[in-house]
Design a protein around this motif. Structure first.
Motif, PDB file in Angstrom:
ATOM      1  N   GLU A  64      52.822  19.752  54.811  1.00 14.98           N
ATOM      2  CA  GLU A  64      52.545  21.183  54.781  1.00 14.98           C
ATOM      3  C   GLU A  64      51.300  21.481  53.956  1.00 14.98           C
ATOM      4  O   GLU A  64      50.457  22.305  54.342  1.00 14.98           O
ATOM      5  CB  GLU A  64      53.755  21.918  54.198  1.00 14.98           C
ATOM      6  N   LYS A  65      51.145  20.782  52.816  1.00 17.97           N
ATOM      7  CA  LYS A  65      49.956  20.971  51.983  1.00 17.97           C
ATOM      8  C   LYS A  65      48.692  20.552  52.735  1.00 17.97           C
ATOM      9  O   LYS A  65      47.649  21.207  52.637  1.00 17.97           O
ATOM     10  CB  LYS A  65      50.080  20.171  50.688  1.00 17.97           C
ATOM     11  N   LEU A  66      48.775  19.448  53.465  1.00 13.09           N
ATOM     12  CA  LEU A  66      47.621  18.985  54.243  1.00 13.09           C
ATOM     13  C   LEU A  66      47.256  20.009  55.313  1.00 13.09           C
ATOM     14  O   LEU A  66      46.067  20.325  55.500  1.00 13.09           O
ATOM     15  CB  LEU A  66      47.928  17.624  54.876  1.00 13.09           C
ATOM     16  N   ASP A  67      48.261  20.533  56.002  1.00 11.69           N
ATOM     17  CA  ASP A  67      47.994  21.549  57.019  1.00 11.69           C
ATOM     18  C   ASP A  67      47.329  22.781  56.411  1.00 11.69           C
ATOM     19  O   ASP A  67      46.380  23.328  56.969  1.00 11.69           O
ATOM     20  CB  ASP A  67      49.304  21.953  57.715  1.00 11.69           C
ATOM     21  N   GLU A  68      47.860  23.227  55.271  1.00  7.16           N
ATOM     22  CA  GLU A  68      47.278  24.388  54.598  1.00  7.16           C
ATOM     23  C   GLU A  68      45.831  24.121  54.198  1.00  7.16           C
ATOM     24  O   GLU A  68      44.961  24.981  54.346  1.00  7.16           O
ATOM     25  CB  GLU A  68      48.104  24.744  53.354  1.00  7.16           C
ATOM     26  N   TYR A  69      45.586  22.917  53.693  1.00  8.17           N
ATOM     27  CA  TYR A  69      44.236  22.551  53.259  1.00  8.17           C
ATOM     28  C   TYR A  69      43.260  22.592  54.437  1.00  8.17           C
ATOM     29  O   TYR A  69      42.154  23.127  54.328  1.00  8.17           O
ATOM     30  CB  TYR A  69      44.260  21.153  52.645  1.00  8.17           C
ATOM     31  N   LEU A  70      43.681  22.033  55.570  1.00 10.30           N
ATOM     32  CA  LEU A  70      42.779  21.906  56.714  1.00 10.30           C
ATOM     33  C   LEU A  70      42.542  23.237  57.423  1.00 10.30           C
ATOM     34  O   LEU A  70      41.516  23.396  58.091  1.00 10.30           O
ATOM     35  CB  LEU A  70      43.329  20.876  57.706  1.00 10.30           C
ATOM     36  N   THR A  71      43.462  24.185  57.295  1.00 13.85           N
ATOM     37  CA  THR A  71      43.340  25.440  58.042  1.00 13.85           C
ATOM     38  C   THR A  71      42.892  26.623  57.179  1.00 13.85           C
ATOM     39  O   THR A  71      42.549  27.682  57.720  1.00 13.85           O
ATOM     40  CB  THR A  71      44.682  25.795  58.712  1.00 13.85           C
ATOM     41  N   ALA A  72      42.878  26.471  55.858  1.00 12.90           N
ATOM     42  CA  ALA A  72      42.502  27.584  54.981  1.00 12.90           C
ATOM     43  C   ALA A  72      41.037  27.967  55.181  1.00 12.90           C
ATOM     44  O   ALA A  72      40.195  27.123  55.502  1.00 12.90           O
ATOM     45  CB  ALA A  72      42.754  27.213  53.525  1.00 12.90           C
ATOM     46  N   LYS A  73      40.730  29.250  54.993  1.00 10.03           N
ATOM     47  CA  LYS A  73      39.343  29.710  55.063  1.00 10.03           C
ATOM     48  C   LYS A  73      38.608  29.203  53.829  1.00 10.03           C
ATOM     49  O   LYS A  73      39.109  29.299  52.703  1.00 10.03           O
ATOM     50  CB  LYS A  73      39.284  31.230  55.123  1.00 10.03           C
ATOM     51  N   THR A  74      37.429  28.657  54.014  1.00  8.96           N
ATOM     52  CA  THR A  74      36.742  27.939  52.939  1.00  8.96           C
ATOM     53  C   THR A  74      35.637  28.764  52.296  1.00  8.96           C
ATOM     54  O   THR A  74      35.212  29.811  52.820  1.00  8.96           O
ATOM     55  CB  THR A  74      36.114  26.641  53.483  1.00  8.96           C
ATOM     56  N   TRP A  75      35.153  28.257  51.174  1.00 11.79           N
ATOM     57  CA  TRP A  75      34.035  28.879  50.458  1.00 11.79           C
ATOM     58  C   TRP A  75      32.836  29.051  51.380  1.00 11.79           C
ATOM     59  O   TRP A  75      32.198  30.113  51.385  1.00 11.79           O
ATOM     60  CB  TRP A  75      33.664  28.012  49.252  1.00 11.79           C
ATOM     61  N   PHE A  76      32.508  28.044  52.163  1.00  9.91           N
ATOM     62  CA  PHE A  76      31.314  28.118  53.006  1.00  9.91           C
ATOM     63  C   PHE A  76      31.494  29.192  54.079  1.00  9.91           C
ATOM     64  O   PHE A  76      30.571  29.977  54.344  1.00  9.91           O
ATOM     65  CB  PHE A  76      31.033  26.763  53.661  1.00  9.91           C
ATOM     66  N   GLN A  77      32.670  29.243  54.691  1.00 10.39           N
ATOM     67  CA  GLN A  77      32.906  30.241  55.735  1.00 10.39           C
ATOM     68  C   GLN A  77      32.823  31.657  55.176  1.00 10.39           C
ATOM     69  O   GLN A  77      32.292  32.557  55.825  1.00 10.39           O
ATOM     70  CB  GLN A  77      34.290  30.012  56.363  1.00 10.39           C
ATOM     71  N   LYS A  78      33.356  31.844  53.961  1.00  9.11           N
ATOM     72  CA  LYS A  78      33.341  33.179  53.354  1.00  9.11           C
ATOM     73  C   LYS A  78      31.947  33.581  52.901  1.00  9.11           C
ATOM     74  O   LYS A  78      31.551  34.745  53.014  1.00  9.11           O
ATOM     75  CB  LYS A  78      34.283  33.205  52.147  1.00  9.11           C
ATOM     76  N   THR A  79      31.191  32.599  52.378  1.00 13.39           N
ATOM     77  CA  THR A  79      29.899  32.916  51.748  1.00 13.39           C
ATOM     78  C   THR A  79      28.756  32.965  52.746  1.00 13.39           C
ATOM     79  O   THR A  79      27.827  33.766  52.601  1.00 13.39           O
ATOM     80  CB  THR A  79      29.583  31.873  50.653  1.00 13.39           C
ATOM     81  N   PHE A  80      28.811  32.114  53.776  1.00 12.54           N
ATOM     82  CA  PHE A  80      27.697  32.023  54.739  1.00 12.54           C
ATOM     83  C   PHE A  80      28.215  32.121  56.177  1.00 12.54           C
ATOM     84  O   PHE A  80      28.106  31.164  56.951  1.00 12.54           O
ATOM     85  CB  PHE A  80      26.936  30.704  54.543  1.00 12.54           C
ATOM     86  N   PRO A  81      28.782  33.264  56.550  1.00 13.08           N
ATOM     87  CA  PRO A  81      29.352  33.382  57.901  1.00 13.08           C
ATOM     88  C   PRO A  81      28.316  33.256  59.016  1.00 13.08           C
ATOM     89  O   PRO A  81      28.675  32.933  60.148  1.00 13.08           O
ATOM     90  CB  PRO A  81      29.980  34.786  57.886  1.00 13.08           C
ATOM     91  N   ASP A  82      27.045  33.474  58.697  1.00 12.84           N
ATOM     92  CA  ASP A  82      26.004  33.412  59.728  1.00 12.84           C
ATOM     93  C   ASP A  82      25.420  32.011  59.899  1.00 12.84           C
ATOM     94  O   ASP A  82      24.507  31.823  60.704  1.00 12.84           O
ATOM     95  CB  ASP A  82      24.871  34.393  59.397  1.00 12.84           C
ATOM     96  N   ALA A  83      25.928  31.044  59.121  1.00  9.06           N
ATOM     97  CA  ALA A  83      25.359  29.689  59.189  1.00  9.06           C
ATOM     98  C   ALA A  83      26.329  28.698  59.845  1.00  9.06           C
ATOM     99  O   ALA A  83      26.312  27.522  59.542  1.00  9.06           O
ATOM    100  CB  ALA A  83      25.001  29.209  57.789  1.00  9.06           C
ATOM    101  N   SER A  84      27.138  29.214  60.759  1.00 10.59           N
ATOM    102  CA  SER A  84      28.168  28.357  61.364  1.00 10.59           C
ATOM    103  C   SER A  84      27.572  27.241  62.216  1.00 10.59           C
ATOM    104  O   SER A  84      28.239  26.234  62.487  1.00 10.59           O
ATOM    105  CB  SER A  84      29.109  29.202  62.224  1.00 10.59           C
ATOM    106  N   LYS A  85      26.318  27.386  62.640  1.00 15.13           N
ATOM    107  CA  LYS A  85      25.696  26.353  63.480  1.00 15.13           C
ATOM    108  C   LYS A  85      24.945  25.307  62.668  1.00 15.13           C
ATOM    109  O   LYS A  85      24.367  24.378  63.230  1.00 15.13           O
ATOM    110  CB  LYS A  85      24.755  27.000  64.493  1.00 15.13           C
ATOM    111  N   MET A  86      24.947  25.462  61.344  1.00 14.79           N
ATOM    112  CA  MET A  86      24.347  24.417  60.515  1.00 14.79           C
ATOM    113  C   MET A  86      25.189  23.153  60.603  1.00 14.79           C
ATOM    114  O   MET A  86      26.417  23.214  60.556  1.00 14.79           O
ATOM    115  CB  MET A  86      24.252  24.878  59.051  1.00 14.79           C
ATOM    116  N   GLN A  87      24.548  22.012  60.744  1.00 10.66           N
ATOM    117  CA  GLN A  87      25.247  20.722  60.760  1.00 10.66           C
ATOM    118  C   GLN A  87      24.487  19.738  59.885  1.00 10.66           C
ATOM    119  O   GLN A  87      23.370  19.349  60.208  1.00 10.66           O
ATOM    120  CB  GLN A  87      25.353  20.168  62.181  1.00 10.66           C
ATOM    121  N   VAL A  88      25.098  19.374  58.761  1.00 11.20           N
ATOM    122  CA  VAL A  88      24.469  18.462  57.806  1.00 11.20           C
ATOM    123  C   VAL A  88      25.012  17.058  58.035  1.00 11.20           C
ATOM    124  O   VAL A  88      26.218  16.863  58.209  1.00 11.20           O
ATOM    125  CB  VAL A  88      24.760  18.901  56.355  1.00 11.20           C
TER     126      VAL A  88
END
Length: 854
Positions: free
Chosen positions: A87-111
């Motif tokens: 359950e913890k792993l599922d929560e970790y993998l599906t939670a909204k992240t710092w990057f998604q919250k801070t840079f919603p317009d950079a979803s196409k960046m791939q490092v």
């Protein structure tokens, strides 16, 4: 006869029922290694087996008897624990992240993050030391923060060597084979289920490569492997060991990492727009990115180079040029003569990419120079290392002042949850909540450490020290058994060290500049320090020397020999086979962490940061990260950052300073106790250390810094250059060709400054200049004043730039530019003018050879 060609091969996998399938899912995601409930889940399955497999859950599950697995299925407590972790792993993998919250317009960046080694966990031994551990922590924080990032490296069949010491204390090496099918590795396959393969051909070498994946939380790490039956015995060795072989083998490994890494990602359908080269080993990736752009978009090398440079980031970790890979030009010819045709450049142009001075025919091809020339962002790994790096590579930008070279710094950090002990983490959760885990960079959370009762913080420190002493005794006992020690000698292992005594740790790669024996310069004085009956001290050492570094091996031998002397036997221990498990025990249990590099040879160092997260204190030369970390009340500095020309004299001075610091400050501070036997003054220093260091020296802060300062600007610039059918990139190339062709017409004809010999601070100085630009329009150059205080040699140091604006068109390609300089500091000042090309959209475009001073 080669029987391997006759073998019919197949893989046997554990037979897990549906109820236990979650075990396999968790085991194949290394998230478990920084989640305490995950490691505890596997440990409770079989403690002895957990230890004997080097904490490898994949191997452990494969070895376990079916009856044991069936018993686990019937254990309600275990099944509840398994459900909790899943359950913890599922929560970790599906939670909204710092990057998604801070840079919603950079979803196409791939490092894509390239490194020669990755230190993720001791069960996956494909790392040697600091560079790999840093790379592993980088991936873990990238996962925690939700960065769209993948890792690329090599999968070594034997990894880095395992270490053991003979009776004399001399380091010996052995290379056990890694069984890939019993490691947390997933073989990448095509749509038909066959292993995903691709071919590399350079010079006379032609070989196949397969791709494995390690899942690191949200981040996939792709590892390349040439140990295939289709390859020659020579080519199967390419991924046999880390850092071995001659220059030719090193070059082939780096071709595989850089060029092979880009091809592997394409095979997987991953097209990165930002590539991060962790050290120069991966610099060949730039050439492959250029080649692919030329091929796909039918553009010139120059146009492709502009785009690729915009999307490349380079981090250098080395403070001396001798530590960087340099390849003879003949070797470059051997492997790249055919590849050059696809780049459409001459041999001279190609070799110039790896030289600081392209005209120097004796200069070898340098991987760091290649990376610097083809990266839009470059950095060292601490502020001091940034300064050292700019001095080291200043000839790559000969016309620029040192402080303005495009080489900055991002100070390293460590992954908080990997290195913090469970005891300390539980204590922090109790008093700080969980915010420090979600955002380790939040200073306000760490300030609340002041509220932790001294007695509880001290109990946690005692517990960690006891665990370290117990671990050291067990490892010493194992070492003695292996070398055939007597029963009496083995029994004495139970008596070494004391869990109540001030414990100082020293563990790192044994290179001579790290001065592992500085502590032993005066053995008699050291004896008095260690065996003071009122205030005893003990030291625990660990570390490896490179197999060819005999001077480093000699340092280890001297320490081991000293530990065998009767006067030191109970107070000094050397733990062999330094790896991530040994490191965890040491950084979690040591009261003080000793670091004695020869300044400025330590680019950063991270082990002391790990100690800080566990309440340990640092005592270090002011080098690397400690120049930024030390604040006077949070640890100790050995010396004041002096550098002497005479190294022996420096050793003498700093050796004495080390003894003085121990005798007069560190040891009395530790043993200053109240009636309750709690060292409250020491605990105050512990709290100051954690409050000041923990929010700053984490890889979360580091990765956030890379994201804001390098990844996003690179992604933005890449996008600008490729959008609209590469319109801006093609325009930039055409513009450069025109401007650089006309550049010989540019000159500074006259400079005027209306100023006397002395003026009052705060005054302004009007400056004007008559500039000849010839065919170049005035808005396509940048005219700047560079001014500041003069040093004792008459040079401007730490100067600033002020743009001059075009104030008059004088006709016939001549213009007048003017500005006002503000004098904010007292002292002898100087100023100069400079001109460089300026693109209307992209701004200043410095190119070596196209900057004029006057």
């Amino acid at each position: 006869m080669d029987f391997t060609r006759m073998l019919h091969k197949f893989t046997v996998v554990p037979s897990l029922t549906d109820e236990l399938m979650a075990l396999q899912r968790i085991a194949y995601n290394l998230w478990w290694c920084w989640e305490p409930d995950g490691t505890n889940l596997f440990r409770r399955m079989d403690t002895d087996l957990w230890k004997s497999t080097r904490h490898n859950p994949v191997e452990m599950i494969g070895i376990m008897q079916q009856t044991t697995l069936d018993a686990l299925k019937s254990d309600e407590g275990f099944m509840a624990h398994l459900a909790l972790v899943e359950e913890k792993l599922d929560e970790y993998l599906t939670a909204k992240t710092w990057f998604q919250k801070t840079f919603p317009d950079a979803s196409k960046m791939q490092v894509a993050y390239f490194s020669m080694e990755f230190g993720l966990h001791e069960s996956l031994p494909i790392y040697s030391g600091g560079l790999g551990i840093l790379a592993g922590d980088h991936l873990k924080s990238a996962s925690d923060l939700g960065l769209p990032l993948v890792g690329v490296g090599l999968l070594y069949r034997q990894g880095y060597f395992r270490q053991y010491l003979n009776n004399d204390g001399w380091q010996q090496e052995y290379y056990p084979e890694n069984d890939f099918y019993n490691l947390p590795l997933i073989l990448e396959r095509d749509e038909n289920g066959a292993p995903l393969l691709f071919e590399l051909e350079f010079g006379s070498r032609k070989f196949m490569v397969r791709i494995w994946r390690v899942q690191v939380g949200r981040v996939p790490l792709y590892l390349l492997d040439t140990n295939l039956k289709e390859n020659s015995p020579e080519d199967r060795l390419i991924t046999a060991q880390l850092y071995f072989g001659d220059k030719e083998m090193r070059m082939i490994q780096e071709i595989l990492l850089g060029i092979g890494g880009i091809r592997a990602l394409r095979k997987l359908g991953i097209i990165p727009n930002v590539c991060h080269m962790n050290e120069g080993h991966a610099a060949f990736l730039s050439l492959e990115r250029i080649r692919l752009l030329m091929e796909r978009r039918s553009i010139s090398f120059c146009a492709a180079r502009e785009i690729v440079r915009a999307g490349n980031v380079f981090t250098t970790h080395t403070p001396v040029e001798a530590g960087i890979d340099h390849f003879p030009v003949e070797l470059m010819d051997k492997f790249f003569s055919g590849y050059l045709k696809s780049l459409g450049i001459s041999r001279a142009e190609f070799i110039a990419l790896g030289r600081q001075n392209p005209k120097n025919q004796q200069e070898a091809f340098c991987m760091a120079v290649l990376a610097l020339k083809l990266a839009g962002h470059a950095n060292g790994v601490s502020q001091l290392h940034g300064e050292v790096s700019r001095k080291m590579w200043k000839n790559a930008w000969p016309e620029l002042p040192e402080e303005q070279l495009p080489l900055t710094s991002v100070t390293n950090g460590v992954h908080t949850r990997t290195w913090m002990s469970n005891h300390m983490a539980s204590l922090l959760i109790r008093y700080l909540g969980t915010r420090w885990m979600d955002d380790p960079t939040d200073h306000s959370v760490w300030r609340r450490i002041a509220k932790i009762p001294d007695a509880e913080l001290w109990r946690t420190r005692l517990s960690s020290r006891e665990k370290l002493v117990d671990f050291a005794r067990k490892r010493l006992k194992e070492q003695l058994v292996k070398v055939g020690a007597t029963a009496k000698e083995i029994a004495t292992a139970e008596e070494v060290l004391d869990p109540e005594v001030l414990t100082i740790g020293f563990a790192r790669r044994f290179a001579t500049y790290k001065r592992g024996t500085l502590l032993f310069r005066d053995p008699d004085r050291l004896e008095k320090i260690l065996n003071n009956p009122a205030m005893p001290v003990q030291f625990i050492f660990a570390g490896k020397a490179h197999p060819q570094d005999h001077e480093g091996k000699e340092l280890i031998r001297q320490i081991v020999q000293a530990s065998h002397e009767e006067r030191f036997r109970h107070r000094i221990v050397f733990i062999e086979d330094y790896d991530m498990e040994v490191a965890r025990h040491l950084v979690q249990g040591a009261d003080v962490w000793l670091n004695t590099p020869l300044r400025p040879m330590e680019a950063s160092g991270t082990s002391g940061m790990k100690v800080a997260f566990n309440g340990g204190l640092n005592m270090s030369i002011l080098d690397g990260w400690w120049c930024e970390g030390y604040q006077g009340n949070n640890g100790w500095a050995i010396g004041k950052g002096e550098v002497y020309d005479d190294i022996e004299y420096q050793n003498q001075v700093e050796g004495r300073a080390l003894y003085d610091l121990l005798e007069k400050e560190v040891i009395p501070h530790f043993y200053e106790r109240g009636s309750d036997d709690i060292p409250r003054s020491w605990i105050a220093t512990m709290k100051a250390s954690m409050q000041s260091l923990c929010p700053v020296f984490s890889t979360d802060r580091m990765v956030q810094e890379y994201t804001g300062h390098s990844y996003l600007p690179s992604y933005t610039q890449w996008n600008r250059l490729v959008e609209g059918g590469l319109a801006l990139a093609l325009d930039l190339v055409r513009w450069k060709e025109h401007v650089l062709k006309a550049w010989p017409q540019v000159s500074i004809e006259k400079v005027e400054a209306r100023v006397g010999d002395s003026i009052a601070v705060g005054s302004t100085v009007p400056v004007s200049a008559r500039i000849m630009l010839g065919e170049i329009p005035a808005d396509e150059v940048s005219v700047e004043g560079y001014f500041g205080v003069l040093d004792s040699t008459g040079n401007i140091r730490g100067g600033e730039t002020v743009p001059l604006e075009m104030s008059s068109d004088l006709g016939n390609g001549r213009f007048e530019f003017s500005a006002v300089l503000e004098c904010r500091f007292c002292g002898r000042h100087g100023f100069m003018l400079r001109i460089m090309p300026r693109h209307k959209v992209l701004g200043n475009c410095y190119e070596p050879g196209y900057l004029i001073w006057g």
